[in-house]
Each structure stands twice: as structure tokens, then as C-alpha cells.
Design a protein around this motif. Structure first.
Motif, PDB file in Angstrom:
ATOM      1  N   CYS A 176       0.861  -1.185   0.000  1.00  0.00           N
ATOM      2  CA  CYS A 176       0.000   0.000   0.000  1.00  0.00           C
ATOM      3  C   CYS A 176       0.892   1.227   0.000  1.00  0.00           C
ATOM      4  O   CYS A 176       1.631   1.466   0.945  1.00  0.00           O
ATOM      5  CB  CYS A 176      -0.898   0.006   1.244  1.00  0.00           C
ATOM      6  N   ASP A 181      -2.729   6.986   4.666  1.00  0.00           N
ATOM      7  CA  ASP A 181      -4.030   6.865   5.320  1.00  0.00           C
ATOM      8  C   ASP A 181      -4.825   8.160   5.291  1.00  0.00           C
ATOM      9  O   ASP A 181      -6.048   8.136   5.225  1.00  0.00           O
ATOM     10  CB  ASP A 181      -3.867   6.403   6.768  1.00  0.00           C
ATOM     11  N   SER A 195      -8.210   2.238   5.346  1.00  0.00           N
ATOM     12  CA  SER A 195      -6.934   2.541   6.005  1.00  0.00           C
ATOM     13  C   SER A 195      -5.967   1.366   5.896  1.00  0.00           C
ATOM     14  O   SER A 195      -6.368   0.223   5.648  1.00  0.00           O
ATOM     15  CB  SER A 195      -7.157   2.873   7.480  1.00  0.00           C
ATOM     16  N   SER A 196      -4.704   1.658   6.100  1.00  0.00           N
ATOM     17  CA  SER A 196      -3.689   0.604   6.028  1.00  0.00           C
ATOM     18  C   SER A 196      -3.940  -0.484   7.066  1.00  0.00           C
ATOM     19  O   SER A 196      -3.683  -1.665   6.801  1.00  0.00           O
ATOM     20  CB  SER A 196      -2.290   1.192   6.185  1.00  0.00           C
ATOM     21  N   ASP A 197      -4.455  -0.128   8.237  1.00  0.00           N
ATOM     22  CA  ASP A 197      -4.753  -1.140   9.255  1.00  0.00           C
ATOM     23  C   ASP A 197      -5.835  -2.100   8.777  1.00  0.00           C
ATOM     24  O   ASP A 197      -5.723  -3.322   8.946  1.00  0.00           O
ATOM     25  CB  ASP A 197      -5.198  -0.488  10.569  1.00  0.00           C
ATOM     26  N   ALA A 228      -4.366  -4.164   5.901  1.00  0.00           N
ATOM     27  CA  ALA A 228      -3.396  -5.144   6.408  1.00  0.00           C
ATOM     28  C   ALA A 228      -4.110  -6.335   7.023  1.00  0.00           C
ATOM     29  O   ALA A 228      -3.722  -7.488   6.793  1.00  0.00           O
ATOM     30  CB  ALA A 228      -2.476  -4.483   7.436  1.00  0.00           C
ATOM     31  N   TYR A 261       3.110  -1.423   4.297  1.00  0.00           N
ATOM     32  CA  TYR A 261       2.592  -0.057   4.200  1.00  0.00           C
ATOM     33  C   TYR A 261       3.762   0.880   3.982  1.00  0.00           C
ATOM     34  O   TYR A 261       4.579   1.095   4.881  1.00  0.00           O
ATOM     35  CB  TYR A 261       1.824   0.293   5.472  1.00  0.00           C
ATOM     36  N   PRO A 287       3.679   4.450   2.630  1.00  0.00           N
ATOM     37  CA  PRO A 287       2.927   5.587   2.108  1.00  0.00           C
ATOM     38  C   PRO A 287       3.817   6.600   1.392  1.00  0.00           C
ATOM     39  O   PRO A 287       4.934   6.874   1.817  1.00  0.00           O
ATOM     40  CB  PRO A 287       2.306   6.194   3.363  1.00  0.00           C
ATOM     41  N   CYS A 343      -2.021   2.565  -5.047  1.00  0.00           N
ATOM     42  CA  CYS A 343      -2.114   3.912  -4.498  1.00  0.00           C
ATOM     43  C   CYS A 343      -3.391   4.516  -5.077  1.00  0.00           C
ATOM     44  O   CYS A 343      -4.334   3.769  -5.344  1.00  0.00           O
ATOM     45  CB  CYS A 343      -0.860   4.730  -4.827  1.00  0.00           C
TER      46      CYS A 343
END
Length: 137
Positions: free
Chosen positions: A34, A38, A46-48, A51, A63, A65, A94
Motif C-alpha cells: 500500500c 491513510d 486505512s492501512s490497518d 493489512a 505499508y 505511504p 495507491c
């Protein structure tokens, strides 16, 4: 979701959803990168969240960014390391796939010829000709 295949090792895409991860897994990808910060997405992307969905599907998740236009030496080093150490093929995303492709291209300096990097990116629909001086340097 797009599948913009750069080469057999990496594919770039625009923003994906947690539901897309099953298709990504089904197509044989092993690692998800990713590159979208975020702060650019809703909490549901979101990345969380991504993931957790990736790991639940048995995929590696990284992650990394990238703020638009900010390709730091650390980011390039981390991209190079992820591509070398994590199982592939890799699916990177992205907003449009451009930042992911640019990070990949910059990570290939010294590993591939500039024309080969630019050509592979072009085959996936991304214009990396502006990177030629850096890649050839």
C-alpha cells in the motif's frame, strides 16, 4: 481495481477495497504493498484495515505511504528491500497506480537498464520517461 502488470514480479493498481483482496489472492499474488497514505482515504480503506484483510487472506502486507512527489531515499530503499525479500508476485496500489509504479521504477536503479524500466512501466500504462536521467545516472 486495475491489474496494470509491469512485469511478472509486480503489478500496479488504483485504490482497492478489502473485498478486492480475495481476487488478488486468487490471481496468485503473495504480497500487497500500500503506497497510499491513510490521510487520503476513508477509515474503511486505512492501512490497518487493508493489512488485516490481506493477512486474513494469507498475503504479506507492507505499508509504504507516499505523499505525491515525495520519493525519499528511505522509501526507495524500503521498496527495494520489500521487492527483494518478500514473496512475489507483488500487487502495489495507491490512488492511480502512478506512485506505486514510480517507487518500483526508482528502486530498479542499478538493477535494470533505464530503457527497460521505462518500457516495462509504459507497457503497464505509466509514463516514467521523466525518470530517465535518474535511472541512467
Amino acid at each position: 481495481m486495475e491489474f496494470n502488470k509491469i512485469n511478472d514480479a509486480i503489478t500496479a493498481s488504483d485504490q482497492i477495497t478489502p473485498e478486492d483482496i480475495a481476487v488478488i489472492k486468487e490471481k496468485g499474488f503473495k504480497t500487497l504493498i500500500c503506497n497510499r497514505p491513510d490521510m487520503e482515504v476513508a477509515d474503511s480503506l486505512s492501512s490497518d484495515v487493508m493489512a488485516e484483510a490481506a493477512r486474513a487472506a494469507g498475503l504479506n502486507f507492507v505499508y509504504l505511504p507516499i505523499m505525491p512527489g515525495q520519493f525519499t531515499p528511505d522509501l526507495i530503499e524500503e521498496t527495494t528491500r520489500a521487492l527483494a525479500e518478500l514473496e512475489g508476485p507483488v500487487f502495489a496500489y495507491c490512488r492511480s497506480g502512478t506512485r506505486s509504479t514510480t517507487a518500483w521504477a526508482l528502486s530498479r536503479k542499478g538493477l535494470m537498464e533505464a530503457d527497460e524500466v521505462i518500457g516495462q512501466a509504459a507497457g503497464a500504462g505509466y509514463d516514467m520517461t521523466g525518470l530517465r536521467p535518474y535511472l541512467a545516472g
